[in-house]
Design a protein around this motif. Structure first.
Motif, PDB file in Angstrom:
ATOM      1  N   GLN A 234      -2.621  -4.059  -8.881  1.00 64.61           N
ATOM      2  CA  GLN A 234      -2.812  -2.605  -8.917  1.00 64.61           C
ATOM      3  C   GLN A 234      -3.757  -2.193  -7.801  1.00 64.61           C
ATOM      4  N   CYS A 235      -3.288  -1.329  -6.908  1.00 64.13           N
ATOM      5  CA  CYS A 235      -4.174  -0.806  -5.872  1.00 64.13           C
ATOM      6  C   CYS A 235      -4.700   0.552  -6.298  1.00 64.13           C
ATOM      7  N   PHE A 236      -5.797   0.983  -5.686  1.00 64.29           N
ATOM      8  CA  PHE A 236      -6.401   2.256  -6.069  1.00 64.29           C
ATOM      9  C   PHE A 236      -6.332   3.260  -4.936  1.00 64.29           C
ATOM     10  N   CYS A 237      -5.526   2.957  -3.911  1.00 66.42           N
ATOM     11  CA  CYS A 237      -5.438   3.907  -2.805  1.00 66.42           C
ATOM     12  C   CYS A 237      -4.590   5.103  -3.215  1.00 66.42           C
ATOM     13  N   SER A 238      -4.773   6.212  -2.519  1.00 65.38           N
ATOM     14  CA  SER A 238      -3.981   7.413  -2.767  1.00 65.38           C
ATOM     15  C   SER A 238      -4.060   8.233  -1.488  1.00 65.38           C
ATOM     16  N   VAL A 267      -2.692   2.529   7.104  1.00 63.60           N
ATOM     17  CA  VAL A 267      -2.137   1.497   6.219  1.00 63.60           C
ATOM     18  C   VAL A 267      -3.255   0.983   5.323  1.00 63.60           C
ATOM     19  N   CYS A 268      -2.997   0.943   4.013  1.00 68.80           N
ATOM     20  CA  CYS A 268      -3.994   0.412   3.078  1.00 68.80           C
ATOM     21  C   CYS A 268      -4.046  -1.105   3.237  1.00 68.80           C
ATOM     22  N   HIS A 269      -5.252  -1.639   3.494  1.00 69.53           N
ATOM     23  CA  HIS A 269      -5.450  -3.079   3.631  1.00 69.53           C
ATOM     24  C   HIS A 269      -4.981  -3.829   2.395  1.00 69.53           C
ATOM     25  N   PHE A 270      -5.260  -3.241   1.228  1.00 68.84           N
ATOM     26  CA  PHE A 270      -5.068  -3.967  -0.021  1.00 68.84           C
ATOM     27  C   PHE A 270      -3.614  -4.077  -0.453  1.00 68.84           C
ATOM     28  N   CYS A 271      -2.818  -3.009  -0.201  1.00 62.67           N
ATOM     29  CA  CYS A 271      -1.455  -3.039  -0.736  1.00 62.67           C
ATOM     30  C   CYS A 271      -0.395  -2.824   0.336  1.00 62.67           C
ATOM     31  N   ASN A 272      -0.833  -2.554   1.566  1.00 65.12           N
ATOM     32  CA  ASN A 272       0.079  -2.362   2.690  1.00 65.12           C
ATOM     33  C   ASN A 272       0.909  -1.084   2.600  1.00 65.12           C
TER      34      ASN A 272
HETATM   35 ZN    ZN Z   1      -3.555   0.432  -1.475  1.00 67.08          ZN
END
Ligand code: ZN
Length: 291
Positions: A234-238, A267-272
């Motif tokens: 689960q990523c927390f980006c938005s 680009v989110c590092h955690f979820c791409n």
């Molecule tokens: Zn993310």
């Protein structure tokens, strides 16, 4: 079988234990980051340790595990929380090395045998808790064992494993942590050491169909106070968070982006996940910064 972890005690409450199956979430990280086998094993082991450390927390507390070794993979980051949400990435996902002398994925070669592991816990206080230890092996399980002994003064045994299939997908992944609490007799400790030395690897146990509970029973027999937590990527980006990142770049930087490309891709590092911003959207963000 879905991913989950189990928390339990054994030997009349004198051993605290955690065991996890993380196959699906490690596979999701591998797919999202297009990871090569050695890199996937290194992140998978780190994320499995993070997931179990997350389950030592409560409420909205979070833990971030950062492995900064001198190997080709660069930094490994894995975040987890008390409700079983896990995410992570490595600097270079395209690391794959020849097998080590044991015929296993050379995780220590990818991580590096020198460097530091940082454990940052957000416990809802003004300052997060920070612990760090030097890397002692780079294979990671040993390093986390050292962390618990050194930084948290809890003698522990940590085992982590990731098995990669011939098509590079994750066949299985998981691990366990066993923590010795005060009150254990010398006989108990001897027995545990013998069990730990004789127990098959985590991936062998998972391959033969053992559940996280079964792995712990192999070590201590009967379990008590058993609790389970479902685990998932689960990523927390938005989009809103990414906008805030753009704002934090400052007016000059945003003006420069508008003058050069007139668009931005973040680009989110955690979820791409990719977040695109066109000129209109960037102008709107820039105007809000004047307000
Ligand atoms: Zn993310």
């Amino acid at each position: 079988m879905k991913d989950y972890l189990v928390r339990a005690t054994g030997l009349n409450g004198k051993v605290r234990m955690f065991a996890a199956r993380t196959t699906e979430l490690v596979e999701e990280m591998r797919r999202r980051h297009d990871m090569f086998p050695t890199a996937a094993a290194a992140l998978g082991r780190t994320a499995t340790a993070a997931a179990m450390m997350g389950s030592m927390l409560k409420g909205k507390e979070k833990v971030s595990v950062q492995v900064k070794g001198n190997g080709p993979i660069g930094t490994i980051v894995a975040d987890a929380n008390a409700v079983g949400e896990v995410r992570g990435y490595v600097d270079d996902p395209h690391v794959h090395l020849p097998s080590n002398a044991l015929g296993k994925l050379d995780v220590a070669g990818a991580v590096g045998r020198e460097g530091y592991i940082y454990i940052i816990k957000d416990l809802g206080l003004r300052e997060p808790y920070r612990g760090s230890i030097p890397i002692v092996s780079g294979e990671l399980a040993e390093d986390f064992t050292y962390y618990f002994a050194k930084s948290e003064q809890t003698p522990s045994a940590v085992s982590l494993g990731v098995l990669v299939d011939t098509d590079n997908s994750i066949k299985n992944a998981g691990g366990f942590i066993l923590q010795l609490l005060p009150g254990l007799s010398d006989e108990d400790i001897d027995l545990l050491e013998k069990k730990l030395a004789a127990i098959p690897s985590v991936t062998t146990m998972l391959e033969s169909g053992l559940t996280p509970e079964d792995m712990l029973k192999e070590l201590v027999g009967d379990l008590s106070s058993v609790e389970t937590v479902d685990l998932r990527f689960q990523c927390f980006c938005s989009r809103e968070r990414v906008e805030n990142t753009l704002v934090s770049l400052g007016k000059d930087e945003l003006d420069a982006i508008l003058a050069e490309d007139g668009r931005a891709e973040v680009v989110c590092h955690f979820c791409n996940e990719k977040y695109d911003f066109n000129r209109e959207e960037l102008v709107a963000i820039r105007e809000r910064m004047n307000a």
